[in-house]
Design a protein around this motif. Structure first.
Motif, mmCIF file in Angstrom:
data_model
loop_
_atom_site.group_PDB
_atom_site.id
_atom_site.type_symbol
_atom_site.label_atom_id
_atom_site.label_comp_id
_atom_site.label_asym_id
_atom_site.label_seq_id
_atom_site.Cartn_x
_atom_site.Cartn_y
_atom_site.Cartn_z
ATOM 1 N N UNK A 158 4.079 -6.985 -2.146
ATOM 2 C CA UNK A 158 2.820 -6.606 -2.769
ATOM 3 C C UNK A 158 2.916 -6.710 -4.283
ATOM 4 N N UNK A 160 7.488 -4.758 2.156
ATOM 5 C CA UNK A 160 6.048 -4.737 2.047
ATOM 6 C C UNK A 160 5.652 -4.421 0.603
ATOM 7 N N UNK A 161 6.275 -3.408 0.048
ATOM 8 C CA UNK A 161 5.978 -2.994 -1.322
ATOM 9 C C UNK A 161 6.385 -4.083 -2.309
ATOM 10 N N UNK A 217 -3.299 -16.049 5.669
ATOM 11 C CA UNK A 217 -3.340 -15.509 4.316
ATOM 12 C C UNK A 217 -3.542 -16.645 3.304
ATOM 13 N N UNK A 243 3.780 8.099 1.339
ATOM 14 C CA UNK A 243 4.686 8.860 0.479
ATOM 15 C C UNK A 243 4.266 10.324 0.412
ATOM 16 N N UNK A 297 -9.641 -9.908 3.771
ATOM 17 C CA UNK A 297 -8.298 -10.333 3.369
ATOM 18 C C UNK A 297 -8.070 -10.160 1.875
ATOM 19 N N UNK A 348 2.757 -1.334 7.411
ATOM 20 C CA UNK A 348 2.425 -2.754 7.469
ATOM 21 C C UNK A 348 1.424 -3.022 8.584
ATOM 22 N N UNK A 383 -2.428 -4.599 8.310
ATOM 23 C CA UNK A 383 -2.833 -5.806 9.036
ATOM 24 C C UNK A 383 -3.989 -5.486 9.975
ATOM 25 N N UNK A 407 1.484 -11.829 1.085
ATOM 26 C CA UNK A 407 2.446 -10.721 1.146
ATOM 27 C C UNK A 407 2.830 -10.300 2.568
ATOM 28 N N UNK A 408 1.849 -10.224 3.459
ATOM 29 C CA UNK A 408 2.181 -9.821 4.828
ATOM 30 C C UNK A 408 3.007 -10.911 5.499
ATOM 31 N N UNK A 427 -7.164 -5.272 7.945
ATOM 32 C CA UNK A 427 -7.863 -6.477 7.512
ATOM 33 C C UNK A 427 -8.222 -7.406 8.647
ATOM 34 N N UNK A 472 2.468 -6.084 15.291
ATOM 35 C CA UNK A 472 3.173 -5.279 14.296
ATOM 36 C C UNK A 472 3.190 -3.811 14.683
ATOM 37 N N UNK A 489 0.538 2.936 1.250
ATOM 38 C CA UNK A 489 1.869 3.362 0.797
ATOM 39 C C UNK A 489 1.793 4.757 0.164
ATOM 40 N N UNK A 492 0.893 -9.260 -6.653
ATOM 41 C CA UNK A 492 0.002 -8.691 -7.654
ATOM 42 C C UNK A 492 0.302 -9.267 -9.035
ATOM 43 N N UNK A 513 -6.291 -6.792 0.230
ATOM 44 C CA UNK A 513 -4.977 -6.415 0.733
ATOM 45 C C UNK A 513 -4.241 -5.509 -0.254
ATOM 46 N N UNK A 514 -4.378 -5.765 -1.545
ATOM 47 C CA UNK A 514 -3.661 -4.946 -2.522
ATOM 48 C C UNK A 514 -4.174 -3.499 -2.524
ATOM 49 N N UNK A 555 6.578 -10.619 4.476
ATOM 50 C CA UNK A 555 7.340 -9.578 5.175
ATOM 51 C C UNK A 555 7.742 -10.072 6.558
ATOM 52 N N UNK A 556 6.787 -10.713 7.228
ATOM 53 C CA UNK A 556 7.094 -11.193 8.572
ATOM 54 C C UNK A 556 8.095 -12.339 8.537
ATOM 55 N N UNK A 565 -2.942 -1.888 0.765
ATOM 56 C CA UNK A 565 -1.502 -1.646 0.781
ATOM 57 C C UNK A 565 -1.153 -0.458 -0.096
#
Lengths: 852, 852
Positions: free
Chosen positions: A363, A359-360, A604, B624, B609, B596, B600, A335-336, B603, B340, B620, A367, B612-613, A339-340, B616
């Motif tokens: 993810x 990113x979302x 990753x 929010x 690694x 993001x 990163x 996922x990262x 991790x 990043x 997020x 998932x 990550x979920x 994004x990159x 993230x």
């Protein structure tokens, strides 16, 4: 007549979106007198630069603002009434970012303003605020689902080439053997798994006979050809856009270009099915690049659920950027990295908000794919490496060497592939795409079957190359002479056995085959990605180098240079798998010229966070070597080959030309030499009749016209789009009393009231009063920067009075001299002009650039 | 007189750089007649918009181009002759990106052109091409070295609070005990390590007596106060800029603002030493944020070795962006996270080339730090987690809960911290910075000593909270009731013992203490970072929640909801350490609003690694929740508090104002209400005398003047900088025959040749002929976009003829009406005007913005 600024494209401006924009405006102006929403005067034609015009609301002379719009209709209802797929630009046109973003802000202001009015409006406002997140969530989920289905399908069909599961034909080989519960399970399968030769009775039992081998071989080739034929027929019949990796086109689309249908549902379906078939055919291609295309299709389709995105091309590109991230995310479980990748490689306009959404989205996609678990292993990472060995400083030398090899391979591959694609384009070969696919498949299948490393799935090959030889590994690559049976000795290197050398030879042959066939494969008319074949080539080289280094160290373990790597004769820790990883990253880096995103994807993909320094070093070396041999990555090279109008923001514009060199008409600068350039076509603000304007429509194909004070002074007043003007005039002729061919078109605020003249046609509202202008002296580097960063479609060029527009001593329109006052409109520069200019300076053929 | 566009800042334009630019020009024009390089007429004053002017070279009337420049002098020699530290802008001015980048391209063209001339030029050209990479390599190495020294120093001094190594005072506690080779090693140290109470004889042997505890307590507080005092004295006396984290200021600098000395060598030294002292004092602060400042100082200092970067503020910012990446890279051992972070949080102008260089710089820094190995563990990662347990879908609920808590804490912290900083600013407290530091230190030291979790190093605390309880762990947090002694049982969760609950209470108290004291600590006049304290708060919450969930599951292992987490009664796998990680990420996310880059960093920091979920999702959620409660992250809030002129590119400008609302003078729009606005100060192109121009210098402080055709027509011809004009006139008066007060200043190309008049002063060459202009009708959203994306300092506003400049029915300068023809210059908008306008619309005090 030369269509010299034909790409200042028109809005589609169909009736529906017109109604819509009228409503936006009316809401924003807060006028509430009811009137049918199907108004039919020029008031409808407010689509251009809503934001700008709305901004002028309180500024304009108020009596000019006839308060007769409807504002009672509900915005969202109207948006949902729109048939999906309605765009505001025509095919192969560039978009105007500034205008689209202004339009979106205007819409946003309208919703914010209405929020106070009631509960439902509050819900609508909340829906609007969240719709971006909801949309990327849906896109992510959809991309994950698509990837899951494709992964499962491709695995099943790949195994179909070899045989079928007796009890349950829908299982692939691995699943079939799980269900069989056999105690032994080797390469050849298990009791439940029947190879085709078994089914056809060419062999008895598991013993491989010569006949059985031939049957299997033939059936392998046959299946491959059938799959490839199906794939290419699918692509050919349903969606020609589904071929290739799609990344060059997505880059172009994201840079602000319209290719209608490229991201449609047919392309999605065809690409998904075609990908499974092409991968199953055993061609030297991957499904990772096309995943980006599939995800982008999902992004495009779902954006139509949210009119905020679906009906605004600039906003839609935010969703597409996020979708591209989701594509890589599901392709590699990264996922990262996704994004990159979106940031570094494909996106053009990437504000931070898009970063968060990407990113979302990535993810969510990862998932969903993890939940589907198509490969049956619980790791999100694809080529999980279980080892954690340290690396030594001396090893940086082979790592850099691998980086350099990767760069060399990358530029060799790019050059050869482009040359072959160019040959295909210009020769008869291009007319027989299906024959070509069949030919390549036949060669691939025949050559790859005998070598077990090329026969196996390429992902499986990479996984084997990356991994370390464990205690139970009995594969050829793991035939080391270990004189201890203790588990711990397996973590250290020892002298290699004979089978390792056999394996190396086979790998070397596989390398030659893969390296060459991929050149001919990438570009044929089936969905095809580059990531996996490039990584495979690099991984083979890496593994070979790695085993070489390992044997060198083991055989010279008392050499002081290697001392720190060997605790004793038996315990040297060199991990050939790490070399394969580094090699794979270097080769992929050489081909695509990715850097940061590639390193992140690699770790990753493997979970090897501790190998970041070797990976980074190899990737940087690969990029440097590659860039020294040829500037473009494969995607940029394909963009140039296909002539897509892509204004690369990575390349610096270093030339010393000025705006006057690029603008049309060009004779102000070059005089007689360019005298056949037609003069600039302008409309005056208060002296042209309807008839005269219509004559201009007939005579020219320009998509927009500058409006000037008078034809003598040529002072710029604004800019009007052809479609807006055409619709306004047509509407007025039909519905407005007294407007005839002799009516004067007025863009000015003062309209004389002479009862003897025909009724005037007031069009001030469709005028963009703030077009971006520059002077003719502006250096092109500034102009290019403005086009790139502001996303312009065109800019108008005015005269800076300090310089004279002709060189002395030559006769260049001397009669024009008196008119050249400061501020006078001289010409126009469109994105097409800029692209042509850049191509010209780069010694490319400027006419090769694709535009409508 | 109001300095209404005072920030259209001047070039320093010192003699040396003037010479240089003259040489650039001459080289580019290819004139080779020799002339001394110390020319002293107006020809020297070509610094403005070299690129633009050079571009006009072949376009200008050639007889105007007196070919009298020297081109034989060597460029690089001259550049090296420049004293380092010479900048081209004055303190607290904004930079003009377009101009600086054009200047650099011009320099590049010059070097490329000269390459053909010989071997040495080829070397120079190669040096130029590589200097960017060499520079970031040096910066990375320097940042790594600084970080290594600071880490080692801070660890040693921290331990000094407790005791000293008997044999070798330069060793810290850990190293000391290694050298001792003791078999037992507990919290209290080893045989070689002497606590202060032992040295002072207050206790005998290792037995802790009440007296010994008091002596240790007092000495702990004493050392803390001494360290803090030293730190604040250092900062106070040597470099006041060294206080705080430095990230808000670096963000402002990178957005194109000059703060002289902020990145100088004194700041570097003071910050490094102050950081060690402040961390050692046990204050609730981290050294991770300040590392970014230290690295940026290295970047600034090394950029002066390469005139390409040192003498060009826009190019220098590319190096600074890379340096910021290196700072985070060494702070956390997270090179990718650093890149990043630089991209997401601090950088403003971040082209892909900078991405690659940042990557390389961060890599070099991490590599150097790894080689120094200040912590003595081989992992590059700081809080390496050795576990690899899966997480379950149900756990997402507590993860989201942790995310929400993090967001809540973040906005609470930001609000309180800003309120306290504002109080400090406006009250007497601000006048006693050293007293404040001592007070905070005293409170911190007294309250933190009794609780072992607050007494220990915060990094060590985080490490403990993140880790899993292993078989050998005898700490309070690991007191689980295990009824099996087999190793495998340690991977599963069991019922917690009493000590765990004691530890939870202590952690809870520590949480309250840390959470509150950090509010008062961040902002005192010592170097202080936020990352580690925020992470500690989050990690404590996370661990508490994690143990709670663990116990809940263990005690309800037969509940169907938890079924998949528990294979049997004994084997539930909940990892409280993972919750601590998630909590730490959420709290840091809430404070800084990073997304993001934070994931990163997390991790890379932990090596986890596979998590990550959860990470993230928590980050997020935290963002929010935080954004819902208050828009700004802590750095943006501090920028606003200090009134730095930062034009945030993350925030959308959604207002409907137009350029006419913002430009100065404003009376065109608002009439009498703004009548006291002084009229626009312009220079005419061919009718003002030297005396008149000098009078303008006396009367106004503007840093630049538009040049118009004539004072009647006000048509724009160009833009001239005050400093250029002043130097040109001063030079001409001194060195040019016949130039007197009565001489006419000519910016036009035609100069009348009347022998009776005094000699004319021809200044066309210092005129920027292509200033960016907009019309008064341009919506401010477009204008703001242009300022952000093109990096403008000012834009000139011309009149669009279609609208009238006053509302009907009111008397607003009716007498001006006749002059308002299309294209007439109306006013100017500077970056300051834009910032004030944005502040005003955001209900901030526009006068709070800091500008020279």
């Amino acid at each position: 007549m030369d269509e010299f600024y034909a790409e200042t494209d028109l809005l589609l401006a169909d009736q529906a979106s017109m109604d819509l924009s009228t409503k936006y405006r009316s809401g924003a102006n807060g006028t509430t007198e009811g009137r049918s929403s199907t108004v039919s005067t020029d008031d409808e034609l407010l689509d251009i630069g809503d934001g700008r015009m709305e901004a002028l609301g309180n500024w304009a002379d108020l009596e000019e603002m006839e308060p007769k719009y409807s504002s009672s209709s509900n915005l969202m209802d109207t948006l949902e009434d729109l048939p999906s797929g309605i765009g505001q630009y025509e095919d192969f046109h560039t978009i105007d970012w500034l205008r689209d973003i202004a339009r979106d802000r205007m819409r946003h202001r309208h919703i914010t303003k209405k929020r106070q009015e009631g509960c439902w409006e509050k819900v609508l406002s909340a829906h609007d605020a969240w719709s971006g997140w909801v949309c990327v969530l849906l896109v992510g989920v959809a991309a994950g689902l698509c990837a899951g289905v494709i992964d499962i399908g491709a695995t099943w069909m790949s195994d179909l080439k070899e045989g079928i599961c007796k009890e349950a034909f829908w299982l692939n080989k691995e699943q079939c053997c799980w269900s069989a519960n056999d105690t032994t399970y080797d390469d050849e399968g298990c009791s439940q798994w029947n190879t085709w030769s078994e089914i056809l009775g060419a062999q008895t039992g598991k013993k491989a006979a010569a006949g059985g081998y031939i049957v299997k071989y033939l059936l392998y080739v046959l299946w491959a050809v059938v799959f490839a034929m199906l794939a290419s027929l699918f692509v050919h019949s349903f969606a020609p856009y589904a071929c290739g990796s799609g990344i060059p086109e997505i880059k172009t689309i994201l840079s602000g270009f319209i290719i209608r249908g490229y991201l449609g549902k047919w392309t999605l379906l065809t690409k998904s099915v075609g990908m499974m078939l092409a991968v199953s055919a055993g061609l030297s291609l991957g499904k990772e690049g096309p995943f980006v295309h599939v995800a982008a299709c999902c992004g495009n389709i779902f954006s139509y659920l949210f009119p905020k995105y679906g009906s605004n091309e600039a906003k839609k590109r935010e969703i597409l950027s996020a979708a591209a991230a989701a594509g890589v995310s599901v392709a590699f479980g990264a996922p990262i990295g996704g994004v990159l990748f979106s940031l570094e490689e494909v996106s053009y306009y990437f504000p931070l908000k898009t970063l968060w959404r990407s990113f979302f989205c990535a993810l969510a996609a990862a998932f969903v794919l993890r939940s589907i678990n198509p490969f049956g292993n619980d790791h999100l990472v694809m080529f999980y490496v279980e080892y954690n060995e340290p690396w030594y400083l001396q090893e940086l030398i082979p790592f850099i060497f691998l980086g350099a090899l990767g760069g060399l391979y990358g530029s060799f591959f790019n050059k050869m592939n482009i040359a072959w694609c160019r040959y295909r384009k210009n020769s008869k070969l291009g007319q027989y795409p299906i024959v070509e696919v069949l030919g390549v498949t036949l060669v691939t299948a025949i050559l790859s079957y005998p070598n077990k490393y090329t026969r196996m799935n390429t992902s499986e090959l990479i996984r084997q190359l990356f991994s370390r030889c464990g205690a139970e590994d009995k594969t050829m690559l793991c035939d080391y002479n270990r004189n201890s049976t203790s588990l711990s000795s397996y973590t250290s290197s020892t002298v290699a056995g004979d089978e390792v050398y056999t394996a190396l030879w086979m790998l070397f042959l596989g390398l030659l085959f893969k390296g060459l066939i991929t050149i001919f494969t990438f570009g044929i008319k089936v969905p095809s990605g580059l990531f996996i074949p490039s990584m495979a080539v690099g991984a083979i080289v890496g593994r070979i180098v790695g085993i070489g280094v390992e044997q060198l160290v083991v055989r010279n373990h008392d050499n002081p240079f290697f001392q720190n790597m060997c605790q004793s004769k038996q315990f040297c820790t060199i991990t050939p798998g790490l070399y394969a990883m580094v090699g794979a990253a270097a080769a992929l880096g050489g081909v695509t010229r990715m850097t940061v995103s590639l390193v992140v994807i690699m770790f990753e993909l493997t979970g090897g966070l501790q190998y970041i320094v070797p990976l980074m070093l190899a990737v940087m070396t690969s990029k440097w070597v590659g860039d020294a041999l040829g500037k473009d990555g494969i995607y940029d090279a394909h963009i140039a080959l296909n002539g897509y109008p892509y204004l690369d923001s990575k390349k610096e514009f270093t030339h010393t030309t000025i705006a006057a060199d690029v603008m049309r008409p060009r004779y102000w600068r070059y005089g007689a030499a360019q005298r056949n350039d037609p003069p600039l076509c302008v409309i005056t603000q208060d002296s042209m009749t309807v008839e005269e304007v219509e004559a201009i429509f007939r005579d020219t194909s320009h998509n927009g016209f500058p409006v000037v004070l008078s034809s003598e002074s040529q002072y710029l007043v604004g800019f009007v789009l052809r479609r807006d003007l055409m619709l306004a005039i047509a509407n007025a002729r039909k519905n407005q009393e007294g407007v005839v061919s002799n009516s004067i078109v007025y863009f000015s605020s003062q309209v004389p009231n002479n009862p003897n003249d025909p009724a005037p046609l007031k069009l001030r509202k469709i005028l963009d009063m703030a077009p971006i202008t520059i002077t003719d002296q502006t250096p092109m580097e500034t102009v290019v920067e403005m086009f790139r960063k502001l996303g312009l479609r065109q800019t108008l060029v005015t005269h800076n009075g300090n310089r004279q527009l002709y060189n002395k001593g030559k006769f260049y329109f001397k009669q024009e001299k008196k008119r050249l006052s400061v501020g006078r409109l001289l010409g126009i520069i469109t994105k097409k002009d800029v692209l042509r200019h850049v191509a010209q300076l780069g010694n490319q053929d400027p006419e090769s650039i694709l535009f409508n």
